[in-house]
Design an enzyme around this catalytic site. Structure first.
Site, PDB file in Angstrom:
ATOM      1  N   ARG A 110      36.763  29.135  48.746  1.00  0.00           N
ATOM      2  CA  ARG A 110      36.663  28.644  47.368  1.00  0.00           C
ATOM      3  C   ARG A 110      37.955  28.957  46.618  1.00  0.00           C
ATOM      4  O   ARG A 110      38.297  30.124  46.453  1.00  0.00           O
ATOM      5  CB  ARG A 110      35.498  29.340  46.641  1.00  0.00           C
ATOM      6  CG  ARG A 110      34.172  29.252  47.371  1.00  0.00           C
ATOM      7  CD  ARG A 110      33.316  28.121  46.861  1.00  0.00           C
ATOM      8  NE  ARG A 110      32.202  27.878  47.768  1.00  0.00           N
ATOM      9  CZ  ARG A 110      30.911  27.908  47.408  1.00  0.00           C
ATOM     10  NH1 ARG A 110      30.596  28.177  46.166  1.00  0.00           N
ATOM     11  NH2 ARG A 110      29.970  27.633  48.298  1.00  0.00           N
ATOM     12  N   GLU A 130      38.768  29.368  43.723  1.00  0.00           N
ATOM     13  CA  GLU A 130      38.478  29.723  42.331  1.00  0.00           C
ATOM     14  C   GLU A 130      39.605  30.558  41.754  1.00  0.00           C
ATOM     15  O   GLU A 130      40.076  31.492  42.390  1.00  0.00           O
ATOM     16  CB  GLU A 130      37.146  30.468  42.244  1.00  0.00           C
ATOM     17  CG  GLU A 130      35.957  29.527  42.431  1.00  0.00           C
ATOM     18  CD  GLU A 130      34.646  30.259  42.645  1.00  0.00           C
ATOM     19  OE1 GLU A 130      34.664  31.488  42.831  1.00  0.00           O
ATOM     20  OE2 GLU A 130      33.601  29.579  42.646  1.00  0.00           O
ATOM     21  N   ARG A 151      33.246  40.363  41.559  1.00  0.00           N
ATOM     22  CA  ARG A 151      32.216  39.753  42.392  1.00  0.00           C
ATOM     23  C   ARG A 151      32.677  38.473  43.081  1.00  0.00           C
ATOM     24  O   ARG A 151      31.886  37.797  43.713  1.00  0.00           O
ATOM     25  CB  ARG A 151      30.934  39.510  41.595  1.00  0.00           C
ATOM     26  CG  ARG A 151      31.057  38.473  40.494  1.00  0.00           C
ATOM     27  CD  ARG A 151      29.692  38.280  39.835  1.00  0.00           C
ATOM     28  NE  ARG A 151      29.609  36.982  39.189  1.00  0.00           N
ATOM     29  CZ  ARG A 151      28.461  36.409  38.831  1.00  0.00           C
ATOM     30  NH1 ARG A 151      27.317  37.004  39.061  1.00  0.00           N
ATOM     31  NH2 ARG A 151      28.451  35.227  38.252  1.00  0.00           N
ATOM     32  N   HIS A 152      33.949  38.114  42.959  1.00  0.00           N
ATOM     33  CA  HIS A 152      34.431  36.882  43.585  1.00  0.00           C
ATOM     34  C   HIS A 152      35.416  37.147  44.717  1.00  0.00           C
ATOM     35  O   HIS A 152      36.260  38.025  44.637  1.00  0.00           O
ATOM     36  CB  HIS A 152      35.098  35.983  42.545  1.00  0.00           C
ATOM     37  CG  HIS A 152      34.110  35.253  41.699  1.00  0.00           C
ATOM     38  ND1 HIS A 152      33.725  35.701  40.471  1.00  0.00           N
ATOM     39  CD2 HIS A 152      33.402  34.121  41.932  1.00  0.00           C
ATOM     40  CE1 HIS A 152      32.817  34.864  39.965  1.00  0.00           C
ATOM     41  NE2 HIS A 152      32.601  33.901  40.835  1.00  0.00           N
ATOM     42  N   GLU A 191      23.628  37.213  41.632  1.00  0.00           N
ATOM     43  CA  GLU A 191      23.233  36.040  42.397  1.00  0.00           C
ATOM     44  C   GLU A 191      23.760  36.174  43.821  1.00  0.00           C
ATOM     45  O   GLU A 191      24.966  36.212  44.046  1.00  0.00           O
ATOM     46  CB  GLU A 191      23.813  34.771  41.755  1.00  0.00           C
ATOM     47  CG  GLU A 191      23.467  33.499  42.509  1.00  0.00           C
ATOM     48  CD  GLU A 191      24.522  32.417  42.312  1.00  0.00           C
ATOM     49  OE1 GLU A 191      24.974  32.227  41.179  1.00  0.00           O
ATOM     50  OE2 GLU A 191      24.890  31.782  43.320  1.00  0.00           O
ATOM     51  N   SER A 244      22.040  30.649  46.517  1.00  0.00           N
ATOM     52  CA  SER A 244      21.602  29.416  45.884  1.00  0.00           C
ATOM     53  C   SER A 244      20.876  28.619  46.945  1.00  0.00           C
ATOM     54  O   SER A 244      21.295  28.605  48.106  1.00  0.00           O
ATOM     55  CB  SER A 244      22.786  28.607  45.362  1.00  0.00           C
ATOM     56  OG  SER A 244      23.050  28.947  44.031  1.00  0.00           O
ATOM     57  N   ARG A 253      28.095  39.849  49.136  1.00  0.00           N
ATOM     58  CA  ARG A 253      27.356  40.196  47.914  1.00  0.00           C
ATOM     59  C   ARG A 253      26.091  40.989  48.219  1.00  0.00           C
ATOM     60  O   ARG A 253      25.779  41.954  47.515  1.00  0.00           O
ATOM     61  CB  ARG A 253      27.003  38.930  47.127  1.00  0.00           C
ATOM     62  CG  ARG A 253      28.208  38.347  46.420  1.00  0.00           C
ATOM     63  CD  ARG A 253      27.752  37.251  45.473  1.00  0.00           C
ATOM     64  NE  ARG A 253      28.864  36.781  44.651  1.00  0.00           N
ATOM     65  CZ  ARG A 253      28.721  35.961  43.616  1.00  0.00           C
ATOM     66  NH1 ARG A 253      27.510  35.529  43.289  1.00  0.00           N
ATOM     67  NH2 ARG A 253      29.757  35.579  42.917  1.00  0.00           N
TER      68      ARG A 253
END
Lengths: 423, 423
Positions: A203, A205, A211-212, A346, A349, A397
């Site tokens: 990703r 991002e 948390r990433h 989270e 998903s 996570r």
């Protein structure tokens, strides 16, 4: 001269053994020297005569000697060395003092020297627990008739429309790193009904938070012939219990060393999104939109812990606005999509997916996507896809929250983030 | 109305069942219709009354009916349908006739329609066998005290010097896709002694042959505290037997369906490189250099099959010229590096690695590499690396040769090659 492992030493009192490992720590008391020898199974105290020249810590050693009882030694036994061979000397003092290593809120120093800091007992234990979680994941699904799949990481387009993709020069073409195996695992439901994959996802991002990660291990599951998303959630509940059981049993030493506060796996309640939103607004005073931010998730996790004593909370019936195009719509603006919060983070998903070609084309358009860009994906839905759903668990996570790590980076051997490409 | 799986049907003679799956094939005999229903466990014949409108093949169905004996039906039983629900109709005839699917020497058509051609019995079986081989790989190594690791696929430099790398735009930096976890698994030997990884690797090789893929699944192993490369080969031998056992037992149906000619796993001889070269030159009339090309490997495999009746052949003591910089040098121009040929195809490269910092620096220079470019890798060798070695097995190649597939692409769900980026 066969090798004895450190964990076997207590069963060899009075015997001669040969050990191999790393010099974890040493101390010279003048008349006598103490050393700690570390191998993959543990650490043992070795008594070395004075005059023997011990190398720098982290050197690789072969030690021969007799195992004796000593009430003052760790565990009540030690090895009296009568032979010590340096297999590979350390050339410099380690930049991290391995025996004193602790998690740091700012992980940069530990990550900079990851090639040695991983040798620390806590670092080793954390990734050992993670490997056990993944083993539990596979074993449970294998027993349930799932097939493991290996889908491409080099893809021609993104699974969710094209943002946050890393671009690759693929010969004369432009390609991308897969941000999810989503489309491929759906195709594979058409082949095997039940599939899973354990593989990295990527990703791009921009943000760098605790948390990433820009590359992480995704534990992906997809299952066909479901009635609705609750079949999928039922599966994930049972799977999580199996994973946590395997971690506790299969990595018992590591779990014990890290003093893990074990989560409540008996109950994992399901809260519908409108009710979760009401609680956030009315009971917790947090005005939130369709999707919940990090802060809202943390508050909701804490609320569920205090109210119900639970660590896992499924939030179901997410609105369409907060879900990707393939989420199964209920027709009232909500979907059969869910998130799983673990201690307020989270970690999953998931949901039921659209399995009808026409509905999928409409859903793509509704999100502003041109169906032509998804032709390869759409094709398979012309040939009989069963009602299906699935989810993905972020391995780092779940490891972070289980072990209480201050940063998700400690749950990955060599993390990649906005600025970190090495080691 | 709980679901019965196709494989359970023969145990339900005289009972009512509900099945779910795909319409594999249909035939209208006027007074009666026959259908074959396929689910993840097999195929069963269903008798459908005339007048019932059967959808296109590959539609998803739910069928209710009674199981009866019928000597003329496949397996001696069939289901008399009294209820048939189309869960998802196929919208177009499948571009590949699934029941008639066969391997083709030119794979392009099957690969173009991979999203449906994977549903063919042989295609499904091949990847099922592969999943079992991988399961056997992990289970064996877990039992031997190995730790599974997950290393980065986005890296700052190549493991072997920089050729054949795919470049990535990584924010403001240039990064690459890992062509091997080599350097990382060595670092992890310093942590866990014994490690393995199952993950994709990426090679930007220009050539497109029946044995090359630009993205493939690498089964990587690395082990510390070895005496020499024979410890590594001993491990690989035992591992291969465990993998093949798991394939034969854990994917018995698939192996049976594919009529696999099982290889000889009892003997896996070791032939030193100079002797292999002599055989190629003198006995087989093939003048070869330091490395063996595809043709030479095939000839050597055939020679070993005829001479010794073996399918696996280790070629050891490769010369330095044919090995990467980290191969452990014997000092006479040869190394402790080996290849494994399976039915004449190289499925493994492995060997003992250099574990001493100074030797590694010299070896890098000898290959024309600037040690400064390998600083991150070299660092770890300052802090005590044990003598170690390892190997990597190409999952698609071992699958291809085990099953006799005409092209390695059939051993990957969604292959990537010089020209193929989709589906």
């Amino acid at each position: 001269m066969s090798r004895t492992l450190v964990k076997e030493v207590p069963n060899k009192i009075g015997e001669k053994v040969t050990l191999q490992g790393w010099l974890h720590w040493k101390r010279d008391l003048g008349g006598i020297q103490f050393a700690l020898l570390r191998d993959r199974t543990g650490i043992v105290q070795v008594v070395v005569e004075k005059g023997v020249d011990l190398p720098l810590a982290e050197s690789c050693l072969r030690v021969s000697g007799e195992v004796v009882q000593n009430a003052k030694a760790p565990g009540g036994y030690e090895v009296l060395a009568n032979g010590l061979e340096v297999l590979t000397p350390a050339l410099e003092p380690s930049p991290i003092e391995i025996p004193k290593e602790e998690w740091r809120v700012n992980p940069e120093t530990l990550l900079e020297y990851r090639y040695v800091s991983l040798r620390g007992e806590k670092a080793r234990a954390a990734l050992k627990v993670q490997a056990a979680l993944v083993r539990g994941f596979r074993n449970f699904l294998d027993a349930q008739g799932f097939t493991e799949i290996y889908t491409p990481k080099i893809v021609s387009a993104g699974a969710e429309g094209g943002s946050n993709l890393f671009a690759i020069d693929y010969f004369e073409q432009r390609a991308y790193l897969a941000q999810s195996p989503q489309l491929y695992k759906q195709i594979m439901v058409g082949v095997y009904e039940r599939v899973y994959e354990v593989a990295p996802v990527f990703r791009a991002e921009q943000h760098a938070t605790s948390r990433h990660l820009n590359e992480y291990l995704s534990l992906d599951v997809e299952i066909g012939f479901v009635e609705n998303e609750h079949d999928v959630i039922d599966l994930e509940e049972a799977l999580l219990r199996a994973m946590l059981d395997e971690a506790r049993e299969g990595a018992a030493d590591a779990v014990g060393m890290l003093e893990v506060e074990w989560p409540n796996t008996a109950e994992m309640p399901r809260l519908e999104h409108p009710e979760a939103r009401r609680i956030l607004r009315e009971e917790l005073g947090m005005p939130v939109g369709a999707d919940f931010n990090e802060e809202a998730e943390r508050a909701l996790g804490q609320w569920a812990k205090e109210k119900w004593g639970v660590d896992f909370l499924f939030v179901t019936k997410y609105p369409e606005a907060a879900r990707p195009f393939y989420a199964y719509p209920e027709g009232d603006g909500s979907t059969r999509g869910f998130d799983l919060l673990f201690r307020g983070l989270e970690i999953t998903s998931g949901g039921q997916r659209i399995h009808q070609y026409d509905v999928l084309v409409e859903a793509l358009k509704k999100k502003g996507n041109d169906p032509a860009n998804f032709a390869g994906y759409l094709e398979v839905f012309k040939y009989g896809m069963p009602p299906h759903g699935g989810f993905a668990i972020g391995a780092e996570r779940i490891t972070q929250k289980l072990l209480g790590l201050p940063n998700v980076r400690y749950a990955r051997a060599f993390p990649r983030d906005r600025h970190r490409l090495t080691p």
